[in-house]
Design a protein around this motif. Structure first.
Motif, short mmCIF file in Angstrom:
data_model
loop_
_atom_site.label_atom_id
_atom_site.label_comp_id
_atom_site.label_asym_id
_atom_site.label_seq_id
_atom_site.Cartn_x
_atom_site.Cartn_y
_atom_site.Cartn_z
N ILE A 386 0.84 -1.20 0.00
CA ILE A 386 0.00 0.00 0.00
C ILE A 386 0.87 1.25 0.00
O ILE A 386 0.56 2.24 -0.67
N GLY A 387 1.99 1.19 0.69
CA GLY A 387 2.92 2.33 0.71
C GLY A 387 3.50 2.65 -0.64
O GLY A 387 3.84 3.80 -0.93
N THR A 388 3.61 1.62 -1.50
CA THR A 388 4.19 1.86 -2.83
C THR A 388 3.21 2.55 -3.78
O THR A 388 3.61 2.96 -4.87
N ARG A 389 1.96 2.71 -3.38
CA ARG A 389 0.98 3.34 -4.27
C ARG A 389 1.37 4.78 -4.60
O ARG A 389 0.99 5.29 -5.67
N LYS A 390 2.12 5.41 -3.74
CA LYS A 390 2.51 6.80 -3.99
C LYS A 390 3.42 6.92 -5.22
O LYS A 390 3.59 8.01 -5.76
N ASN A 391 3.97 5.79 -5.67
CA ASN A 391 4.84 5.81 -6.85
C ASN A 391 4.07 5.67 -8.16
O ASN A 391 4.64 5.79 -9.24
N ILE A 392 2.79 5.37 -8.08
CA ILE A 392 1.98 5.13 -9.27
C ILE A 392 1.59 6.45 -9.92
O ILE A 392 1.11 7.37 -9.25
N HIS A 421 -2.47 -7.47 -5.24
CA HIS A 421 -2.86 -7.42 -3.83
C HIS A 421 -4.38 -7.32 -3.70
O HIS A 421 -4.99 -7.95 -2.82
N THR A 422 -5.01 -6.56 -4.59
CA THR A 422 -6.46 -6.45 -4.60
C THR A 422 -7.10 -7.79 -4.97
O THR A 422 -8.09 -8.21 -4.36
N LEU A 423 -6.52 -8.47 -5.95
CA LEU A 423 -7.05 -9.76 -6.36
C LEU A 423 -6.96 -10.77 -5.21
O LEU A 423 -7.86 -11.61 -5.03
N ARG A 424 -5.91 -10.68 -4.43
CA ARG A 424 -5.80 -11.56 -3.25
C ARG A 424 -7.00 -11.36 -2.32
O ARG A 424 -7.51 -12.32 -1.73
N GLN A 425 -7.44 -10.12 -2.18
CA GLN A 425 -8.60 -9.85 -1.31
C GLN A 425 -9.86 -10.49 -1.90
O GLN A 425 -10.71 -11.01 -1.16
N LEU A 426 -10.00 -10.43 -3.22
CA LEU A 426 -11.18 -11.00 -3.87
C LEU A 426 -11.21 -12.53 -3.73
O LEU A 426 -12.27 -13.13 -3.57
N VAL A 427 -10.04 -13.15 -3.81
CA VAL A 427 -9.95 -14.60 -3.61
C VAL A 427 -10.36 -14.95 -2.18
O VAL A 427 -11.03 -15.96 -1.92
N ASN A 428 -9.91 -14.11 -1.24
CA ASN A 428 -10.35 -14.19 0.16
C ASN A 428 -10.02 -15.53 0.81
O ASN A 428 -10.76 -16.05 1.65
N LYS A 534 -20.49 4.34 11.61
CA LYS A 534 -19.17 4.69 11.08
C LYS A 534 -18.83 3.73 9.95
O LYS A 534 -18.84 2.50 10.12
N ILE A 535 -18.49 4.28 8.79
CA ILE A 535 -18.17 3.47 7.60
C ILE A 535 -16.68 3.57 7.30
O ILE A 535 -16.13 4.67 7.20
N THR A 536 -16.02 2.43 7.17
CA THR A 536 -14.61 2.38 6.79
C THR A 536 -14.44 1.41 5.63
O THR A 536 -14.95 0.29 5.67
N VAL A 537 -13.74 1.84 4.59
CA VAL A 537 -13.49 1.00 3.42
C VAL A 537 -12.14 0.31 3.57
O VAL A 537 -11.14 0.95 3.93
N ASP A 538 -12.10 -0.98 3.32
CA ASP A 538 -10.87 -1.77 3.45
C ASP A 538 -9.77 -1.18 2.58
O ASP A 538 -9.90 -1.06 1.36
N ARG A 539 -8.66 -0.87 3.20
CA ARG A 539 -7.54 -0.21 2.51
C ARG A 539 -6.83 -1.14 1.54
O ARG A 539 -6.05 -0.69 0.68
N ASP A 540 -7.05 -2.45 1.64
CA ASP A 540 -6.31 -3.39 0.80
C ASP A 540 -6.75 -3.37 -0.65
O ASP A 540 -6.06 -3.91 -1.51
N PHE A 541 -7.89 -2.78 -0.94
CA PHE A 541 -8.35 -2.68 -2.31
C PHE A 541 -7.78 -1.41 -2.95
O PHE A 541 -7.89 -0.32 -2.36
N TYR A 542 -7.19 -1.58 -4.12
CA TYR A 542 -6.61 -0.42 -4.80
C TYR A 542 -7.71 0.34 -5.52
O TYR A 542 -8.00 0.11 -6.70
#
Length: 548
Positions: A386-392, A421-428, A534-542
């Motif tokens: 997630i930290g590497t997203r700043k390079n995109i 990483h997002t696909l990993r979340q979908l596979v779950n 309170k609504i929070t969206v999972d950060r693991d999804f890009y």
């Protein structure tokens, strides 16, 4: 970490990825006849299948020249009498022979069309010998703008290395320079001045000493892509160890400048750690027969098969910096982990066309956080990627243009990693995900593949419809936006900024309770227990999130 340091890291990464104004990963929209000859499977290529090379050369560091020949063995697939050999200027293809007969050559820039005299019969195995000489292109900023790096070490000894991804191996030796056809095996004979050592791919078969020179004969037992072939010449010291791997004993050899021997013995402990983690995630190392090597070179590094090159100055991170801005990138040597990760994705699984280079770089950038996952846990792994997203940059799609030797955006690294990483979340299911990665490496073992083959395999193994998902992340620069709004005890939500057919469920937390929702391009509603939920969206999804 302070903001100014993060900004410096981003600039460094961007410079290293994009400073290749004349080389790898540059944006290009106008293509030439030479681009087509280099990037397409021409009629003069498709009729023959590579089986064996013997590259036999003399390297003279003093004059920065290479002279020699390459024996090219092939099987005839269909009738044809003209064969394309690639060799880039300023090198000169001086002669091509078959069965001791000199052949006519038609030169067309960097492509050379050889008319064969003997009848080429389907199923036969034949060979030609291509002779060449000259001063190969000197690398300006290897490996991004490749060629030969002619350097000297601190003791004044010659220190020479090749790097040619994208540019093509024909920048320093004559070959069939297209990714779709890998040679089955290869002998690499390199003659160098006495006192120097050449390290190439595979295993050292023999050493021939002469009065003023030494020839090193390296044999590659497995299929290898052209840009993965290398020469590394220096005043090397060698040490080794045996890794107890999934397929038995794996020889791991390290060649470093003699002055760096003690330093390397301490620092290269990341190599067996890498091997343990990646065999867990991806399956057995693909080239046990050829061993694994790390070889010090006068540039940053490159994924040369079984001869991974290293120039990270014996520092953790990327030249001592963390590309994620989290601190986690300093827990490993970036070049050892990233470049060795390419043994699975680039060398084992290789793109047919470099337009699909995201297969190499997306999976391998993703391997960085899987290394962290193995040793430091899932949260650390997620923090890093997630930290590497700043390079995109989202400047261009990850897939380039086909048949013209054109790569996609440099976002193939960390946008590719975050897509996975997002696909990993979908596979779950983390074990299922691990088996999917291993299946890729077993199903496409030692093969060249297309993006579509990778997509189809992941869809089949996951049981998910991923067509819209891959169109979104690979073929567009749009990042999905989840728009939501809370009105009383209702949550309204939908996807925006998506391509046609994009469908992706996502995890959110409502008052600390995790649940899946299935947004679409149409407004949808979820009933809440409280108007103050309170609504929070999972950060693991890009994705991007927009609260209205």
């Amino acid at each position: 970490m302070n903001k100014s340091l993060i900004f410096t890291i981003i600039l460094l990464f961007s410079f290293c990825i994009n400073s290749n104004a004349q080389g790898l990963l540059k944006e290009k929209n106008n293509f030439t006849h030479q681009d087509t000859l280099r990037g397409s499977i021409t009629p003069e290529r498709e009729w023959w299948d590579l089986t064996y090379y013997h590259l036999d050369i003399k390297v003279n560091p003093k004059t920065k020249t290479i002279t020699g020949k390459n024996t090219i063995q092939y099987t005839v697939l269909k009738p044809n009498q003209v064969l394309q050999i690639d060799l880039q200027e300023p090198l000169v293809l001086t002669k091509v022979t078959q069965n001791d007969k000199a052949l006519e050559i038609k030169h067309d820039g960097n492509a050379h069309f050889v008319t064969l005299k003997d009848q080429q019969n389907i199923g036969e195995t034949n060979s030609v010998i291509a002779y060449y000489e000259g001063k190969p292109r000197e690398a300006v900023k290897a490996p991004w703008d490749g060629g030969i790096s002619w350097k000297k070490d601190n003791n004044g000894n010659h220190f020479v290395a090749s790097s040619c991804q994208g540019l093509g191996a024909s920048v320093w030796w004559p070959n069939k320079d297209h990714m779709y056809d890998e040679v089955d095996s290869m002998l690499i004979s390199v003659n160098v001045p006495k006192g120097l050592t050449n390290v190439s791919n595979g295993r050292l078969r023999s050493v021939e000493e002469k009065e003023n020179t030494t020839t090193f004969n390296w044999f590659v037992n497995n299929p290898i892509n052209n840009y993965g072939v290398n020469i590394n010449i220096g005043d090397y010291a060698n040490f080794s160890e045996v890794f107890k791997g999934e397929k038995g004993d794996l020889d791991m050899n390290y060649y470093v400048l003699k002055d760096n021997l003690d330093k390397a013995k301490k620092h290269f402990t990341d190599a067996p750690k890498m091997m343990k983690a990646f065999e867990h995630w991806f399956g057995p190392y693909p080239f046990y027969e050829d061993s694994f090597k790390l070889v010090e070179v006068p540039y940053l590094g490159m994924e040369h098969q079984s001869s991974v090159t290293y120039g990270n100055q014996y520092k953790k991170g990327y030249l001592g910096r963390d590309l994620s801005g989290t601190g986690l990138g300093l827990k490993f040597d970036f070049i050892i982990i990233h470049e060795a990760g390419h043994e699975w994705f680039a060398n084992n699984i290789t793109n047919v066309d470099i337009a699909d280079m995201w297969i190499h770089e997306g999976f391998t950038a993703y391997s960085e956080n899987l290394f962290l996952d193995y040793y430091y846990g899932k949260k650390a792994s997620a923090d890093y990627v997630i930290g590497t997203r700043k390079n995109i940059q989202n400047d261009r799609p990850l897939i380039g243009q086909y048949n013209v030797n054109n790569e996609g955006s440099s976002d193939m690294y960390y946008k590719g990693a975050n897509m996975l990483h997002t696909l990993r979340q979908l596979v779950n299911d983390d074990e299922k995900w691990r088996q999917m990665l291993r299946t890729l490496n077993s199903k496409f073992y030692h093969q060249t593949v297309t993006t579509q083959q990778i997509e189809d395999c992941l869809a089949e193994e996951s049981g998910l419809d991923l067509k819209g998902f891959f169109n979104q992340y690979l073929r567009s620069i749009k990042i999905p936006v989840l728009e939501y709004k809370v009105e009383g005890k209702k949550l309204h939500y939908k996807w925006t900024n998506t391509v046609k057919g994009f469908v992706m469920p996502i995890q959110i937390e409502v008052d600390g309770q995790s649940q899946w929702i299935n947004p679409s391009s149409e407004n949808q509603t979820l009933r809440l227990k409280s108007k103050n939920s309170k609504i929070t969206v999972d950060r693991d999804f890009y994705i991007n999130v927009k609260a209205l």
